[in-house]
Design a protein around this motif. Structure first.
Motif, PDB file in Angstrom:
ATOM      1  N   ASP A   1       0.804  -1.221   0.000  1.00  0.00           N
ATOM      2  CA  ASP A   1       0.000   0.000   0.000  1.00  0.00           C
ATOM      3  C   ASP A   1       0.840   1.276   0.000  1.00  0.00           C
ATOM      4  O   ASP A   1       0.505   2.248  -0.691  1.00  0.00           O
ATOM      5  CB  ASP A   1      -0.921  -0.002   1.223  1.00  0.00           C
ATOM      6  N   SER A   2       1.905   1.311   0.794  1.00  0.00           N
ATOM      7  CA  SER A   2       2.699   2.541   0.910  1.00  0.00           C
ATOM      8  C   SER A   2       4.118   2.198   1.334  1.00  0.00           C
ATOM      9  O   SER A   2       4.350   1.175   1.992  1.00  0.00           O
ATOM     10  CB  SER A   2       2.064   3.490   1.932  1.00  0.00           C
ATOM     11  N   PRO A   3       5.085   3.034   0.977  1.00  0.00           N
ATOM     12  CA  PRO A   3       6.475   2.775   1.367  1.00  0.00           C
ATOM     13  C   PRO A   3       6.658   2.950   2.871  1.00  0.00           C
ATOM     14  O   PRO A   3       5.969   3.739   3.511  1.00  0.00           O
ATOM     15  CB  PRO A   3       7.258   3.836   0.583  1.00  0.00           C
ATOM     16  N   GLY A   4       7.604   2.187   3.414  1.00  0.00           N
ATOM     17  CA  GLY A   4       7.889   2.285   4.833  1.00  0.00           C
ATOM     18  C   GLY A   4       7.849   0.930   5.519  1.00  0.00           C
ATOM     19  O   GLY A   4       7.603  -0.108   4.889  1.00  0.00           O
ATOM     20  N   SER A   5       8.085   0.927   6.808  1.00  0.00           N
ATOM     21  CA  SER A   5       8.129  -0.321   7.577  1.00  0.00           C
ATOM     22  C   SER A   5       6.721  -0.881   7.791  1.00  0.00           C
ATOM     23  O   SER A   5       5.721  -0.166   7.658  1.00  0.00           O
ATOM     24  CB  SER A   5       8.798  -0.082   8.928  1.00  0.00           C
ATOM     25  N   ILE A   6       6.678  -2.151   8.112  1.00  0.00           N
ATOM     26  CA  ILE A   6       5.397  -2.811   8.385  1.00  0.00           C
ATOM     27  C   ILE A   6       4.884  -2.427   9.766  1.00  0.00           C
ATOM     28  O   ILE A   6       3.702  -2.135   9.941  1.00  0.00           O
ATOM     29  CB  ILE A   6       5.544  -4.344   8.275  1.00  0.00           C
ATOM     30  N   PHE A   7       5.785  -2.402  10.718  1.00  0.00           N
ATOM     31  CA  PHE A   7       5.401  -2.108  12.101  1.00  0.00           C
ATOM     32  C   PHE A   7       5.751  -0.665  12.448  1.00  0.00           C
ATOM     33  O   PHE A   7       6.644  -0.054  11.871  1.00  0.00           O
ATOM     34  CB  PHE A   7       6.110  -3.054  13.071  1.00  0.00           C
ATOM     35  N   TYR A   8       5.012  -0.142  13.424  1.00  0.00           N
ATOM     36  CA  TYR A   8       5.265   1.201  13.926  1.00  0.00           C
ATOM     37  C   TYR A   8       5.470   1.088  15.430  1.00  0.00           C
ATOM     38  O   TYR A   8       4.644   0.515  16.141  1.00  0.00           O
ATOM     39  CB  TYR A   8       4.072   2.108  13.625  1.00  0.00           C
ATOM     40  N   ARG A   9       6.590   1.586  15.902  1.00  0.00           N
ATOM     41  CA  ARG A   9       6.878   1.558  17.335  1.00  0.00           C
ATOM     42  C   ARG A   9       6.838   2.989  17.865  1.00  0.00           C
ATOM     43  O   ARG A   9       7.490   3.868  17.323  1.00  0.00           O
ATOM     44  CB  ARG A   9       8.252   0.939  17.613  1.00  0.00           C
TER      45      ARG A   9
ATOM     46  N   ARG B   1      -2.764  11.941   7.563  1.00  0.00           N
ATOM     47  CA  ARG B   1      -1.579  11.091   7.639  1.00  0.00           C
ATOM     48  C   ARG B   1      -1.910   9.604   7.503  1.00  0.00           C
ATOM     49  O   ARG B   1      -1.017   8.780   7.272  1.00  0.00           O
ATOM     50  CB  ARG B   1      -0.860  11.319   8.982  1.00  0.00           C
ATOM     51  N   VAL B   2      -3.189   9.247   7.644  1.00  0.00           N
ATOM     52  CA  VAL B   2      -3.590   7.839   7.612  1.00  0.00           C
ATOM     53  C   VAL B   2      -3.573   7.314   6.177  1.00  0.00           C
ATOM     54  O   VAL B   2      -4.098   7.955   5.255  1.00  0.00           O
ATOM     55  CB  VAL B   2      -4.997   7.661   8.224  1.00  0.00           C
ATOM     56  N   THR B   3      -2.986   6.140   5.969  1.00  0.00           N
ATOM     57  CA  THR B   3      -2.926   5.525   4.639  1.00  0.00           C
ATOM     58  C   THR B   3      -4.256   4.847   4.295  1.00  0.00           C
ATOM     59  O   THR B   3      -5.137   4.719   5.162  1.00  0.00           O
ATOM     60  CB  THR B   3      -1.801   4.471   4.591  1.00  0.00           C
ATOM     61  N   ARG B   4      -4.377   4.383   3.069  1.00  0.00           N
ATOM     62  CA  ARG B   4      -5.631   3.733   2.638  1.00  0.00           C
ATOM     63  C   ARG B   4      -5.885   2.449   3.440  1.00  0.00           C
ATOM     64  O   ARG B   4      -6.961   2.250   3.995  1.00  0.00           O
ATOM     65  CB  ARG B   4      -5.569   3.407   1.151  1.00  0.00           C
ATOM     66  N   ILE B   5      -4.893   1.578   3.495  1.00  0.00           N
ATOM     67  CA  ILE B   5      -5.077   0.337   4.254  1.00  0.00           C
ATOM     68  C   ILE B   5      -5.125   0.636   5.756  1.00  0.00           C
ATOM     69  O   ILE B   5      -5.793  -0.056   6.530  1.00  0.00           O
ATOM     70  CB  ILE B   5      -3.954  -0.671   3.933  1.00  0.00           C
TER      71      ILE B   5
END
Length: 475
Positions: free
Chosen positions: A309-317, A366-370
């Protein structure tokens, strides 16, 4: 100003360092055993006298030919005494009118048993009449005698409970006099109400435990803004009395008790302190482990969707503030763009939270589609099961908040930090993001802490499933 703890986090206020008996249980059990022995002896004597002087009748009820019948008689009588609460502490054990009513009901039940199971036999009315009268007279006389002996021993300084008093300085003399008039306490210490402040609380409770305190008296003015302290006394196995009272409920499971004419609100610990919270911890660990195993395919599917869906990491800490102000890393599936934290400063002016303590924005750019989909069903919270496994969170508890939110806390808000944070809680099942007033959040968290039980946790977990499926208040 928030103080971040760098040492090992202290225990949740509902937990106990060890599972132990409630303090003073030895004295309480001795009192109950004395009353039971007295009642059994006198009731047995009453039945014997009734058989001796009453009209002879059915073999089953004849004590000489069938001694085991006495067990049925004593069992029914003791059952009514226990149901009436006549072995509990307080003045109820000296309620002679209530004792007479219980003995009357026991005699009626015995008469019904005799009539139903031996309908063909002649029933000795004189036997039951004598037993009924003697049971009332002897049990009341026995209770009176035990009470007189107990009072005499207490005047000599025996079988008293070590007690501690915490109150405002101008109330010390008056409160001390009230407690000393109640002839069952040895006052081992007195402190002013500042001893219950957050900065002094640990030292105060350590001193109370060191003195062997069994019961503590705290004035209303000293505790009215510190309701969560009841848990500290409970986990220490110490009974807590609140005096003098404005008549409103402070804690769940509390009861009114009159001590020498003045009312107190009493919070009594369970017989085994700490066991219920140990069960909660074991339940959290086992459920988290099972859910991680069962949901592993869901974890994988969500990870792939986020990656595509979007670039970046899978998890957010994100750093959140946990138990007693200790920071920890909360794991979530990433639902925002990678520079979301930096963009929040630009969006502060659009904060929809009523008092500004929390940051809430319904249509957050800031929220992505998924990410929007994951948030609706709270699927982004699933990685927090790993936080539960390592003991940083619980399945149920107040939500851990970011440093930005906690720095805006007033002093009264820090009660949230006294218990282990949770994945879900009373706030989440009562409106989630639709609650935009932080005082409402605090009210719900306080209600959870005051009324906490294993059953409440289970109810919140079941309610969470319903709320998530309905997407109530999620954005």
């Amino acid at each position: 100003m928030l103080k971040i703890s760098s040492r090992q986090s202290p225990l949740d206020l509902r937990s106990s360092s060890v599972v132990r008996l409630c303090r003073g249980m030895g004295t309480q059990w001795l009192r109950v055993l004395t009353l039971i022995v007295s009642d059994v002896t006198l009731l047995g004597f009453a039945w014997y006298i009734a058989g001796r002087f009453g009209t002879p009748w059915a073999t089953f009820w004849n004590l000489k030919e069938n001694p085991i019948s006495l067990l049925l008689v004593l069992g029914i009588c003791l059952g009514f005494l226990i149901a009436g609460g006549f072995y509990r502490a307080g003045n109820i054990r000296r309620d002679y009118l209530g004792l007479a009513r219980s003995m009357t009901m026991a005699a009626v039940v015995l008469l019904l048993v005799a009539y139903i199971y031996q309908a063909s036999e002649t029933i000795s009315r004189s036997h039951f009449l004598i037993f009924w009268l003697l049971s009332i007279v002897l049990v009341c006389a026995g209770r009176y005698g035990v009470n007189r002996v107990t009072n005499h021993l207490r005047l000599k300084g025996a079988i008293r409970y070590p007690a501690f008093l915490i109150c405002d300085r101008d109330q010390i003399e008056k409160s001390t006099a009230r407690i000393e008039r109640e002839n069952r306490y040895n006052l081992v210490g007195v402190m002013d109400s500042s001893a219950l402040d957050r900065a002094n609380r640990d030292q105060t409770l350590a001193k109370i435990r060191q003195l062997g305190t069994v019961e503590a008296f705290v004035t209303w003015d000293a505790i009215k803004n510190r309701q969560h302290l009841c848990w500290h006394f409970r986990t220490a196995g110490i009974s807590l009395h609140i005096l003098p009272l404005e008549f409103e409920t402070l804690f769940a499971e509390s009861r009114f008790q009159v001590i020498r004419g003045f009312p107190t609100l009493t919070f009594t610990p369970s017989v085994l302190t700490g066991i219920d919270f140990l069960i909660k911890q074991a339940f959290d660990f086992c459920v988290a482990l099972v859910l991680i195993a069962l949901l592993s395919p869901v974890y994988l599917a969500i990870a792939l969707l986020i990656k595509f869906d979007s670039p970046g990491s899978i998890f957010y800490r994100q750093t959140r503030i946990g138990l007693h102000g200790k920071p920890f890393q909360v794991w979530k599936f990433r639902t925002m763009v990678t520079n979301a934290d930096a963009l929040q400063k630009e969006l502060e002016a659009q904060n929809e939270s009523r008092d500004g303590v929390l940051f809430k924005m319904k249509n957050d750019p800031r929220v992505t589609r998924i990410g929007k989909y994951l948030r609706q069903y709270s699927l982004d919270e699933l990685p927090q099961l790993f936080n539960v496994l390592v003991g940083e969170m619980s399945l149920v508890g107040p939500r851990p908040l970011p440093l930005r939110d906690v720095e805006n806390f007033a002093e009264r808000h820090f009660i949230r930090q006294e218990v282990l944070p949770g994945i879900t809680g009373l706030w989440q099942v009562s409106g989630r993001s639709n609650i935009d007033d932080f005082e409402q959040v605090i009210h719900l968290d306080l209600s959870y802490i005051e009324h906490w039980s294993l059953w409440l946790d289970l109810w919140i977990l079941l309610k969470t499933v319903k709320v998530v499926l309905q997407k109530s208040g999620a954005y």
